[in-house]
Design a protein around this motif. Structure first.
Motif, PDB file in Angstrom:
ATOM      1  N   THR A 162       0.795  -1.221   0.000  1.00 54.89           N
ATOM      2  CA  THR A 162       0.000   0.000   0.000  1.00 54.89           C
ATOM      3  C   THR A 162       0.831   1.276   0.000  1.00 54.89           C
ATOM      4  O   THR A 162       0.272   2.350   0.056  1.00 54.89           O
ATOM      5  N   THR A 163       2.152   1.158  -0.045  1.00 50.87           N
ATOM      6  CA  THR A 163       2.966   2.360   0.083  1.00 50.87           C
ATOM      7  C   THR A 163       2.788   3.293  -1.121  1.00 50.87           C
ATOM      8  O   THR A 163       2.534   2.845  -2.237  1.00 50.87           O
ATOM      9  N   GLY A 169      -1.084   2.381  -4.308  1.00 47.45           N
ATOM     10  CA  GLY A 169      -1.105   3.383  -3.241  1.00 47.45           C
ATOM     11  C   GLY A 169      -1.042   4.797  -3.797  1.00 47.45           C
ATOM     12  O   GLY A 169      -1.750   5.691  -3.350  1.00 47.45           O
ATOM     13  N   SER A 175      -9.680   1.427  -2.476  1.00 46.53           N
ATOM     14  CA  SER A 175      -9.223   1.006  -1.150  1.00 46.53           C
ATOM     15  C   SER A 175      -9.903  -0.282  -0.715  1.00 46.53           C
ATOM     16  O   SER A 175      -9.300  -1.108  -0.030  1.00 46.53           O
ATOM     17  N   LEU A 192      -8.097  -3.046  -2.166  1.00 42.92           N
ATOM     18  CA  LEU A 192      -6.866  -3.255  -1.387  1.00 42.92           C
ATOM     19  C   LEU A 192      -7.153  -4.009  -0.109  1.00 42.92           C
ATOM     20  O   LEU A 192      -6.422  -4.904   0.279  1.00 42.92           O
ATOM     21  N   ALA A 228      -3.912  -1.277   6.427  1.00 41.36           N
ATOM     22  CA  ALA A 228      -2.905  -0.433   5.795  1.00 41.36           C
ATOM     23  C   ALA A 228      -3.056   0.994   6.309  1.00 41.36           C
ATOM     24  O   ALA A 228      -4.161   1.480   6.523  1.00 41.36           O
ATOM     25  N   VAL A 258      -5.278   3.248   4.295  1.00 38.44           N
ATOM     26  CA  VAL A 258      -6.713   3.063   4.488  1.00 38.44           C
ATOM     27  C   VAL A 258      -7.154   3.728   5.786  1.00 38.44           C
ATOM     28  O   VAL A 258      -8.173   4.432   5.827  1.00 38.44           O
TER      29      VAL A 258
END
Lengths: 270, 258
Positions: free
Chosen positions: A207-208, A224, A244, A247, B107, B110
């Motif tokens: 997620t970076t 990300g 998101s 993700l 994360a 998020v």
């Protein structure tokens, strides 16, 4: 007993700042600008631009996780076998660098990796070929490994240090050699720590958006980066939330695995 | 013999890998040239310039107050939650621990955007307050995860013995339970403080215009080029913490031994 009431601030806080916000991500992700229900924001992952970013992020984060694991396993074993004050050494290796800002540390890799940077100066002084990895996926992987390696070492160390030495000695007594002892005894016992480490590295790597921005020279977009842009530049919160959610599916999948493999909570990193 | 040498070499290489950027930053803080790319001679002028740079000083002040406040509040909420959880049934405790783990496992991006959406929807003005709320939120789990193991090791009989001997609940708690869980509370506080200090992603999404922490300030400077004063500041912070750690580790340990 009224002792249970003491959990009220925590419950209130978690509801307000953890649960409700997550519900809002789902709400925005599943509606369009007018507030009507839609799956479009989630299906948007299938467009070339987004799926490429997701694929790139998955690829780089899996590679980084594997490298972290390969680097961290021997490191954790060495730390376990050392008799010196382990705690202060662990702090020195992993906690202390955190006091130097994370962005500056990543930025320092730019200086080190640049075409005329420190590493290349050393290489050319030794008449070795130069290393041109800045602004490529390799530099991003390096940044990920650098930043997330501690998250792999600590859980591994925590399970390895708890393995009863007698179990290992028993294996030797019963005639197992070093490799057999490792694969039949040590490795299976370290699995909970390994899975917890994999989660701790994979999620932030996937997620970076900072590492790819600083070391990837803004040419390489990870998922990300896409989400960050939707929120801070384009202002399309619905699309950002939808992506998101996609993700989060990966994160939840990862969490389920780590919960199944770590029922006792043995590998808690702290 | 060969094995231990190989181990030492391996440790050394990892150490170099982890510390190379830090040493680079420390060297850059003494670089007279303004760009990162070349070495312009030794200078300490950035250290003097640092204290005249009001923007950086303001960002430093914001970062430190955020870290202290969020760590304190998170420690308070987290510790009393642990005390409560200790007297709960297994299932409700498991549920609460599950909730604790959400910000840890989710994360950061998020968590960041979810809080951003929350503040936007409730019309809360972005600024110092929103960053503080966000930092407390992600700090509470660190406190709970470091106090809870201590709680589990407690022997409940000692607390009951104190009550039997006529002390009040509060007195018994502070005399019997609190000293035992104190190391957990302190390490939770320190962890929370460190996390708050080093956080960028969540701050990035919950900050308002005009309020900057060191992280967000650095991020906006990445493109224009980092001011060398920033290197000087992080060198000062790093060396201070290093000295503190050395002091803690090498003070006479006569008292600690049991």
């Amino acid at each position: 007993m009224n002792r249970k009431l003491l959990s009220l601030p925590f419950i209130f806080w978690s509801a307000m700042f953890v649960i409700v916000p997550l519900c809002m991500v789902f709400y925005y992700g599943l509606t369009d600008k007018s507030g009507a229900f839609t799956f479009d924001n989630i299906l948007a992952i299938a467009t070339v631009e987004h799926s490429k970013a997701l694929w790139e992020a998955l690829k780089l984060s899996v590679i980084s996780t594997v490298i972290c694991l390969l680097l961290a396993y021997p490191l954790a074993m060495i730390l376990c076998n050392m008799n010196v004050n382990q705690n202060s050494f662990l702090v020195l290796i992993f906690i202390l660098p955190m006091w130097m800002n994370f962005l500056l540390r990543t930025l320092a890799w730019q200086t080190l990796l640049e075409k005329t940077g420190v590493i290349n100066s050393i290489l050319s002084a030794l008449h070795l070929p130069s290393l041109n990895i800045i602004n490529t996926p390799y530099a991003i992987v390096l940044g990920m490994v650098y930043n997330f390696l501690p998250f792999m070492v600590l859980p591994l160390y925590n399970v390895l240090v708890k393995i009863d030495k007698n179990v290992i000695n028993a294996a030797y007594d019963l005639g197992a050699n070093g490799a057999q002892t490792f694969f039949r005894i040590i490795f299976p016992l370290s699995l909970p720590g390994m899975f917890s480490g994999i989660t701790m590295v994979f999620v932030p790597a996937l997620t970076t958006f900072v590492i790819s921005k600083i070391l990837g020279g803004s040419k390489i977009l990870l998922i990300g980066n896409v989400i960050e842009q939707e929120f801070t530049q384009t202002g399309n919160w619905n699309l950002g939330s939808g992506l998101s959610i996609v993700l989060m599916l990966f994160i939840i999948f990862n969490m389920v695995i780590s919960v199944i493999t770590d029922k006792e909570g043995e590998a808690n990193t702290l | 013999m060969i094995k231990t040498t190989a181990q030492k070499i391996y440790l050394g290489l990892i150490f170099i890998f982890l510390y190379a950027p830090i040493i680079t930053l420390i060297v850059l803080s003494f670089n007279a040239s303004k760009t990162r790319a070349k070495w312009g001679g030794f200078t300490t002028k950035w250290y003097a310039a640092l204290f005249r740079n009001e923007q950086i000083m303001q960002a430093l002040w914001n970062t430190l107050t955020l870290a202290i406040l969020s760590a304190l509040i998170a420690t308070l909420i987290g510790t009393i939650a642990c005390i409560a959880m200790q007297s709960m049934k297994r299932t409700s405790r498991a549920v609460l621990m599950g909730i604790t783990n959400i910000p840890m496992l989710n994360a950061e991006i998020v968590t960041g955007i979810s809080l951003m959406l929350l503040f936007l929807s409730f019309g809360i003005k972005f600024g110092f307050g929103t960053i503080l709320l966000a930092h407390i939120t992600f700090n509470i789990p660190y406190v709970i995860l470091s106090v809870m193991p201590r709680m589990k090791q407690l022997n409940p009989s000692t607390y009951e013995a104190a009550l039997d001997l006529g002390s009040s609940h509060t007195y018994a708690f502070f005399k019997v339970v609190f000293p035992d869980i104190l190391p957990g509370i302190l390490s939770g506080f320190l962890m929370a403080f460190t996390m708050s200090l080093d956080d960028f992603i969540i701050t990035h999404f919950t900050k308002g215009p005009g309020v900057d922490t060191l992280s967000t300030k650095i991020y906006t400077e990445v493109k224009k080029g980092i001011k060398p004063e920033m290197y000087a500041l992080s060198t000062i912070i790093f060396v201070t913490v290093l000295i503190l750690l050395l002091l803690v580790n090498y003070t006479p340990k006569g008292k600690k031994k049991k």
